[in-house]
Structures are given as C-alpha cells and as structure tokens.
Design a protein around this motif. Structure first.
Motif, PDB file in Angstrom:
ATOM      1  N   ILE A  63      81.367  33.172 -40.985  1.00 50.85           N
ATOM      2  CA  ILE A  63      82.055  34.348 -41.825  1.00 50.85           C
ATOM      3  C   ILE A  63      82.992  35.011 -40.939  1.00 50.85           C
ATOM      4  O   ILE A  63      84.036  35.260 -41.219  1.00 50.85           O
ATOM      5  CB  ILE A  63      80.947  35.084 -42.667  1.00 50.85           C
ATOM      6  CG1 ILE A  63      80.158  34.093 -43.441  1.00 50.85           C
ATOM      7  CG2 ILE A  63      81.708  35.849 -43.381  1.00 50.85           C
ATOM      8  CD1 ILE A  63      78.939  34.671 -43.898  1.00 50.85           C
TER       9      ILE A  63
ATOM     10  N   LEU B 185      83.998  34.403 -38.052  1.00 50.68           N
ATOM     11  CA  LEU B 185      85.262  33.532 -37.572  1.00 50.68           C
ATOM     12  C   LEU B 185      86.153  33.344 -38.398  1.00 50.68           C
ATOM     13  O   LEU B 185      87.602  33.473 -38.202  1.00 50.68           O
ATOM     14  CB  LEU B 185      84.588  32.157 -36.963  1.00 50.68           C
ATOM     15  CG  LEU B 185      85.384  31.396 -35.955  1.00 50.68           C
ATOM     16  CD1 LEU B 185      85.507  32.174 -34.698  1.00 50.68           C
ATOM     17  CD2 LEU B 185      84.856  30.133 -35.783  1.00 50.68           C
ATOM     18  N   LEU B 186      85.825  33.252 -39.629  1.00 54.77           N
ATOM     19  CA  LEU B 186      86.939  32.904 -40.822  1.00 54.77           C
ATOM     20  C   LEU B 186      87.712  34.391 -41.126  1.00 54.77           C
ATOM     21  O   LEU B 186      88.936  34.037 -41.067  1.00 54.77           O
ATOM     22  CB  LEU B 186      86.071  32.385 -42.121  1.00 54.77           C
ATOM     23  CG  LEU B 186      87.243  32.400 -43.218  1.00 54.77           C
ATOM     24  CD1 LEU B 186      87.994  31.024 -43.073  1.00 54.77           C
ATOM     25  CD2 LEU B 186      86.317  32.017 -44.640  1.00 54.77           C
TER      26      LEU B 186
ATOM     27  N   TYR C  24      90.233  34.687 -38.459  1.00 57.20           N
ATOM     28  CA  TYR C  24      91.187  33.869 -38.208  1.00 57.20           C
ATOM     29  C   TYR C  24      92.296  34.304 -39.201  1.00 57.20           C
ATOM     30  O   TYR C  24      93.377  34.243 -38.810  1.00 57.20           O
ATOM     31  CB  TYR C  24      90.704  32.530 -38.322  1.00 57.20           C
ATOM     32  CG  TYR C  24      91.966  31.563 -38.072  1.00 57.20           C
ATOM     33  CD1 TYR C  24      92.287  31.215 -37.143  1.00 57.20           C
ATOM     34  CD2 TYR C  24      92.468  30.924 -39.383  1.00 57.20           C
ATOM     35  CE1 TYR C  24      93.374  30.441 -36.920  1.00 57.20           C
ATOM     36  CE2 TYR C  24      93.541  30.023 -39.179  1.00 57.20           C
ATOM     37  CZ  TYR C  24      94.000  29.895 -38.037  1.00 57.20           C
ATOM     38  OH  TYR C  24      95.222  28.967 -37.893  1.00 57.20           O
TER      39      TYR C  24
ATOM     40  N   THR D 293      96.068  35.428 -38.414  1.00 61.91           N
ATOM     41  CA  THR D 293      97.329  34.784 -38.850  1.00 61.91           C
ATOM     42  C   THR D 293      98.076  35.573 -39.406  1.00 61.91           C
ATOM     43  O   THR D 293      99.536  35.710 -39.308  1.00 61.91           O
ATOM     44  CB  THR D 293      96.833  33.617 -40.037  1.00 61.91           C
ATOM     45  OG1 THR D 293      95.590  33.030 -39.589  1.00 61.91           O
ATOM     46  CG2 THR D 293      97.988  33.003 -40.543  1.00 61.91           C
TER      47      THR D 293
ATOM     48  N   LYS E 299     106.299  37.355 -36.310  1.00 59.87           N
ATOM     49  CA  LYS E 299     107.256  36.299 -36.460  1.00 59.87           C
ATOM     50  C   LYS E 299     108.293  37.187 -37.324  1.00 59.87           C
ATOM     51  O   LYS E 299     109.573  36.937 -37.249  1.00 59.87           O
ATOM     52  CB  LYS E 299     106.675  35.183 -36.980  1.00 59.87           C
ATOM     53  CG  LYS E 299     106.437  34.152 -36.161  1.00 59.87           C
ATOM     54  CD  LYS E 299     105.815  32.743 -36.712  1.00 59.87           C
ATOM     55  CE  LYS E 299     104.985  32.163 -35.792  1.00 59.87           C
ATOM     56  NZ  LYS E 299     104.175  31.477 -36.782  1.00 59.87           N
TER      57      LYS E 299
END
Lengths: 288, 90
Positions: A269, A271-272, A275, A279, A286
């Motif tokens: 959980i 880790l998700l 991530y 992102t 960017k």
C-alpha cells in the motif's frame, strides 16, 4: 551547466547500495520468507504457501485497522492542509515579527512523538488536565479513556497540533517565492483577495503542497507512538492503527508468519501511494 | 543464511526478480530506451513499465487471495500476460 552522462558514476552509489542492502533488502527478503511459513522456533518452520495472506486479507481485525488508518490519514490531511495554508497566509511576511512567528510555529516540530503523547495525555485528563477539565466544565462529556470517539478526537488533535506547522512552514516558503510583480499585476486589475489566493497563490503553492501532503500522509499512515502513549490503542480497539495492530501480532503474540504477510500488504500500500506521489512530482517538474 | 528461513519458492521468486533486473540492465545498455506514450495515461520508460507491471501483479495476486478460492497459478499466468502487454504497448 552541461550535464555529462557517464554510467561509471553508478559505482559511486555502491556504498549506499551495500548499506541499504543490509538495512532494507535483506530484512525485506527475510519478511517474505517468514510470510510463507509457520514458524515455531529457529529450527522448526512449516511451509504454508499463501495461507497467511489469505487469512490476513480476510481478517476483520486487520481490515478494521486498515479502514481506521485510512480514515485517520484522510482526516489528518483534510484538517492540516487548509489550516496550514491559512496559518501561512496570516503569518507576517517581513520584519521582526516574521522571525518571531516562524520560531513559534516551528516549536511543535521539535517535540518528539512520545513527549507529544505524554503532554496530551495529561493535558486532556478530565481531573487534572486543563483541556479535559475545561471541556467537561462547559458541559461537554469528554473522557478519552472510556469514550472511543473522544480518544479518536484526541489523537487527531495531537497530530494537528504537532504537524500543522510543517504544512504552514512549507506554504510560507512557497508564498515568499512568489514575485512581487504578480501582486502588482493583480492590484492593477483590482483583483479581490480571494481571486489573488485562487489564481496566484494557490497555483504557486501546488508543488510544496504535494510534498507536504506526501509527508503528512506517510507519517500519519505509520502513526504508532501517540495512540500508544495515550490509551495503548483503546478504548477497545478504537485507536489501534495499522502499525500497532502489527506490533501486537508480531511481538505480542509472536505470530511471525501472519504478521509478515500483513506487513508486506502494508508495504505494498505504501509503495503504491509513494509511486503515485512520485509520478505527480515528476509530471510537475516536466510541466515547468 | 539459516536465520533468513529461506524456502525454495521464495528463493525462486527473488532469483526471477534478480534475473529480470539483470536482463533489463543488459538490454538497456545494448538498446537504450526512449520515453514514450502508450495506453497508460503517462509517458513511461521501460523501467517505469516494469515497475508498474510488477506492482500491479502483486495487487492481482492479493485480489485473487482476498476475493476468490482459485489457484494462484491463474493469477500468475494473468500477471505474466499483463506484464508482457504492459511492456510492449503500455
């Protein structure tokens, strides 16, 4: 500045990699190994496959603490982020008062978790604590040791007291980075203070807020000390969050297999969520 | 290594992960990849897609355990197909 790409530079990461290998990778591998076995002692372990995972994913005790954990983390964010922004907007921008308020706001951040827990445990007592006594004497029945929602409220209040400053300081630095020209342009257009907040300040705060939300989410997702000091997870199980449920299982009952399986689910959980934030931060970079 | 309580299955699992990482590294050195946009909402590199694939495979396995009594072999097969699709068209 010209950046040179040289893959040999990766060798410089080797010491850190070795350190992380021993402090993180090897322990995680061990936890994975534990999670598929029923362990009695050092020499007696039986392979049980995915049985612990199945049991954990269907255990009401842990699903309850997972749900409790998510609602707690979301409440923390829902209160601390708007409050932090509001505090940052109210803090003076220059002069002596700016430094004084920065120091005052930063004080809670310096206090360790267990001390915060102890402070609030005493402060909220109905007999000798100023806060608990005051709330009770204006006619509200408040007792964190016997009432589940009072205990929940106290843990939330502790976290808000402890960590709103972090969001406030991050936002304060974000606000100071907005060039004066933006405000001048807004004044020429006779923008209202709401419009300035909505179209100049808030968009410029986006990147610091992402970091702030990430830090607060992760930290509140791992909360252990404060409810442990306050009521030990009680009354009942009302403030037993994930890490405490896990500790009870692993160290209290010595159920290494189920605890390992659950900690890996917990890890997935985290880790998700990490991530997703990673992102979002990357996309922001960017866009610049 | 006894204290780590290894089993054949977990050893195989970590070996496969290690082999995947080594292969991806070699592949990256031979044919450096460029970021591109597939069916995923963000543009990704090969490594991003591998990570997303492995993480979602873990969740596929957990979903199988939580909601069904089916064999994990089915979850493994599904995840492998998903990983391949993701790496190729993601």
């Amino acid at each position: 500045m010209n950046k040179i790409t040289n893959n040999k530079a990766w060798w410089l990461v080797l010491p850190v990699f070795l350190l992380v290998a021993f402090s993180a990778i090897v322990p995680i591998m061990t936890v994975v190994n534990y999670s598929v076995q029923d362990i009695f002692d050092q020499n007696t372990a039986y392979f049980v496959g995915a049985e612990w995972y199945r049991e954990m994913l269907r255990s009401p005790r842990l699903l309850d603490s997972l749900l409790r954990q998510f609602s707690y983390s979301f409440s923390v964010l829902l209160i601390e982020v708007p409050l932090g922004i509001a505090v940052a907007l109210m803090m003076p921008a220059k002069g002596r008062m700016a430094s004084v308020s920065l120091i005052l706001v930063a004080i809670p951040l310096l206090i360790p978790w267990n001390v915060v827990g102890t402070i609030w445990q005493t402060f909220s007592r109905e007999d000798i604590g100023l806060f608990g006594w005051a709330v009770n004497s204006i006619g509200i029945d408040y007792n964190y040791a016997s009432n589940a929602s009072d205990a929940w409220f106290t843990v939330l209040l502790m976290d808000v007291w402890h960590w709103t400053s972090l969001i406030a300081l991050l936002c304060y630095s974000g606000l100071r980075a907005i060039p004066e020209a933006f405000y001048q342009a807004a004044r020429i257009d006779r923008a209202s203070s709401w419009a300035i907040f909505r179209y100049i300040q808030l968009p410029r705060l986006k990147s610091v807020l992402v970091i702030g939300v990430l830090l607060r989410f992760m930290d509140s997702f791992m909360i252990y000390t404060e409810p442990f000091v306050l009521t030990g997870g009680g009354p009942g199980n009302s403030t037993t969050f994930l890490s405490q449920a896990l500790t009870k299982m692993a160290i209290g009952q010595f159920d290494l297999g189920p605890a390992a399986a659950f900690s890996l689910i917990y890890y997935l959980i985290v880790l998700l969520v990490c991530y997703l934030f990673f992102t979002v931060i990357n996309l922001q970079d960017k866009a610049k | 290594m006894n204290w780590m309580a290894w089993t054949e299955l977990t050893a195989a699992f970590f070996s496969v992960i290690a082999v995947i990482l080594v292969c991806m590294t070699v592949y990256e050195i031979k044919v450096p990849c460029t970021e591109r946009k597939g069916f995923l909402p963000i543009s990704t590199t090969r490594g991003d897609r591998l990570f997303i694939g492995l993480l979602s495979s873990a969740y596929i396995h957990l979903a199988f355990l939580a909601f069904t009594e089916l064999s994990l072999m089915i979850a493994l097969a599904l995840s492998t197909i998903w990983l391949a699709v993701l790496l190729r068209w993601g």
